[in-house]
Design a protein around this motif. Structure first.
Motif, mmCIF file in Angstrom:
data_model
loop_
_atom_site.group_PDB
_atom_site.id
_atom_site.type_symbol
_atom_site.label_atom_id
_atom_site.label_comp_id
_atom_site.label_asym_id
_atom_site.label_seq_id
_atom_site.Cartn_x
_atom_site.Cartn_y
_atom_site.Cartn_z
ATOM 1 N N LYS A 4 5.644 4.671 -4.118
ATOM 2 C CA LYS A 4 4.825 5.533 -3.270
ATOM 3 C C LYS A 4 3.753 6.213 -4.131
ATOM 4 O O LYS A 4 4.065 6.923 -5.076
ATOM 5 C CB LYS A 4 5.711 6.569 -2.588
ATOM 6 C CG LYS A 4 5.010 7.336 -1.512
ATOM 7 C CD LYS A 4 5.962 8.063 -0.578
ATOM 8 C CE LYS A 4 6.803 9.065 -1.295
ATOM 9 N NZ LYS A 4 7.508 9.966 -0.380
ATOM 10 N N ILE A 5 2.494 5.968 -3.760
ATOM 11 C CA ILE A 5 1.344 6.459 -4.513
ATOM 12 C C ILE A 5 0.557 7.429 -3.628
ATOM 13 O O ILE A 5 0.121 7.060 -2.542
ATOM 14 C CB ILE A 5 0.394 5.302 -4.917
ATOM 15 C CG1 ILE A 5 1.149 4.099 -5.468
ATOM 16 C CG2 ILE A 5 -0.693 5.805 -5.848
ATOM 17 C CD1 ILE A 5 1.874 4.313 -6.739
ATOM 18 N N VAL A 7 -2.810 9.224 -2.884
ATOM 19 C CA VAL A 7 -4.234 9.034 -3.159
ATOM 20 C C VAL A 7 -4.995 10.155 -2.467
ATOM 21 O O VAL A 7 -4.874 10.330 -1.254
ATOM 22 C CB VAL A 7 -4.738 7.664 -2.635
ATOM 23 C CG1 VAL A 7 -6.210 7.479 -2.963
ATOM 24 C CG2 VAL A 7 -3.902 6.536 -3.190
ATOM 25 N N ARG A 15 -10.699 4.492 1.329
ATOM 26 C CA ARG A 15 -9.250 4.327 1.579
ATOM 27 C C ARG A 15 -8.960 2.903 2.044
ATOM 28 O O ARG A 15 -8.028 2.259 1.567
ATOM 29 C CB ARG A 15 -8.768 5.354 2.601
ATOM 30 C CG ARG A 15 -8.792 6.770 2.090
ATOM 31 C CD ARG A 15 -8.035 7.733 2.992
ATOM 32 N NE ARG A 15 -8.439 7.707 4.368
ATOM 33 C CZ ARG A 15 -9.287 8.566 4.940
ATOM 34 N NH1 ARG A 15 -9.847 9.516 4.212
ATOM 35 N NH2 ARG A 15 -9.589 8.482 6.205
ATOM 36 N N GLU A 19 -6.737 -0.076 0.063
ATOM 37 C CA GLU A 19 -5.623 -0.819 0.667
ATOM 38 C C GLU A 19 -5.872 -2.322 0.633
ATOM 39 O O GLU A 19 -4.968 -3.099 0.347
ATOM 40 C CB GLU A 19 -5.378 -0.347 2.096
ATOM 41 C CG GLU A 19 -4.704 0.994 2.153
ATOM 42 C CD GLU A 19 -4.386 1.433 3.564
ATOM 43 O OE1 GLU A 19 -5.236 1.263 4.466
ATOM 44 O OE2 GLU A 19 -3.276 1.950 3.759
ATOM 45 N N PHE A 29 0.694 3.392 -0.084
ATOM 46 C CA PHE A 29 -0.312 4.403 -0.345
ATOM 47 C C PHE A 29 -0.216 5.486 0.711
ATOM 48 O O PHE A 29 -0.249 5.212 1.903
ATOM 49 C CB PHE A 29 -1.713 3.789 -0.357
ATOM 50 C CG PHE A 29 -1.934 2.858 -1.512
ATOM 51 C CD1 PHE A 29 -2.161 3.345 -2.782
ATOM 52 C CD2 PHE A 29 -1.879 1.482 -1.332
ATOM 53 C CE1 PHE A 29 -2.346 2.488 -3.858
ATOM 54 C CE2 PHE A 29 -2.064 0.616 -2.395
ATOM 55 C CZ PHE A 29 -2.298 1.120 -3.662
ATOM 56 N N PHE A 31 -2.213 8.795 1.873
ATOM 57 C CA PHE A 31 -3.542 9.367 1.675
ATOM 58 C C PHE A 31 -3.577 10.823 2.105
ATOM 59 O O PHE A 31 -2.968 11.205 3.105
ATOM 60 C CB PHE A 31 -4.583 8.581 2.480
ATOM 61 C CG PHE A 31 -4.772 7.185 1.977
ATOM 62 C CD1 PHE A 31 -5.529 6.938 0.845
ATOM 63 C CD2 PHE A 31 -4.181 6.113 2.613
ATOM 64 C CE1 PHE A 31 -5.705 5.649 0.364
ATOM 65 C CE2 PHE A 31 -4.342 4.823 2.150
ATOM 66 C CZ PHE A 31 -5.107 4.593 1.024
#
Length: 135
Positions: A4-5, A7, A15, A19, A29, A31
Motif C-alpha cells: 500500500k503506497i 501518494v 494520478r 496508475e 495506490f 491517493f
C-alpha cells in the motif's frame, strides 16, 4: 503481498498516469490531494511507501516527510519518495529528508518504477538489466 503506497497528488491526470504507468506492479495506490490530510492518515495507518511531489496543498513536501519521520508512529520508518522539479534545487535540500529523490523529467515514470521495484522486489515487476557498457 499487495503493498500500500500513499501518494499525495492533487492532479487527477497525474494520478491516472501513475496508475497506468505502474499497472503491472502489484501495488495499491491510495491517493490524497491535501498534504495535511495525508499527514493525518500517516499518523494513524501504516503504509509501505509514501510518494510526494514538490508542492502539495497546505504543506511543503519536505515538511510533510520530516514531520512523519520525527513522529513515533506507524510510518516513521516508511520509505519516502520525493519528486522534485529540475528547475528547483535539483533535489539537494530534499536528499537529507527523503529516502529517494526523483527528478520530474521525461524519465520520471521509469525511475519511479525502478525505485518501487528496488523497494518491493516481490511486487511482480522485473528490474531490466543494465545496458552493456553501463554500470
Amino acid at each position: 503481498m499487495l503493498r500500500k503506497i500513499l501518494v499525495v497528488e492533487k492532479s487527477a491526470v497525474i494520478r491516472r498516469q501513475l496508475e497506468e504507468a505502474m499497472q503491472e506492479l502489484r501495488l495499491q495506490f491510495v491517493f490524497e490531494t491535501d498534504g495535511l490530510k495525508a499527514f493525518a492518515k500517516l499518523l494513524k495507518e501504516p503504509y509501505d511507501a509514501l510518494i510526494v511531489p514538490p508542492h502539495v496543498a497546505t504543506i511543503e513536501a519536505e515538511n510533510l516527510v520530516a514531520f512523519i519521520k520525527m513522529q513515533k508512529g506507524p510510518n516513521q520508518k516508511t520509505p519516502a519518495i520525493l519528486i522534485y522539479h529540475a528547475i528547483d534545487s535539483g533535489g539537494e535540500s530534499e536528499q537529507g529528508i527523503a529516502d529517494y529523490c526523483l527528478p520530474h523529467d521525461k524519465s520520471l515514470w521509469e525511475n519511479l518504477e525502478l525505485t518501487l521495484l528496488k523497494l518491493f522486489p516481490d511486487c511482480g515487476g522485473q528490474i531490466p538489466p543494465l545496458p552493456i557498457g553501463r554500470k
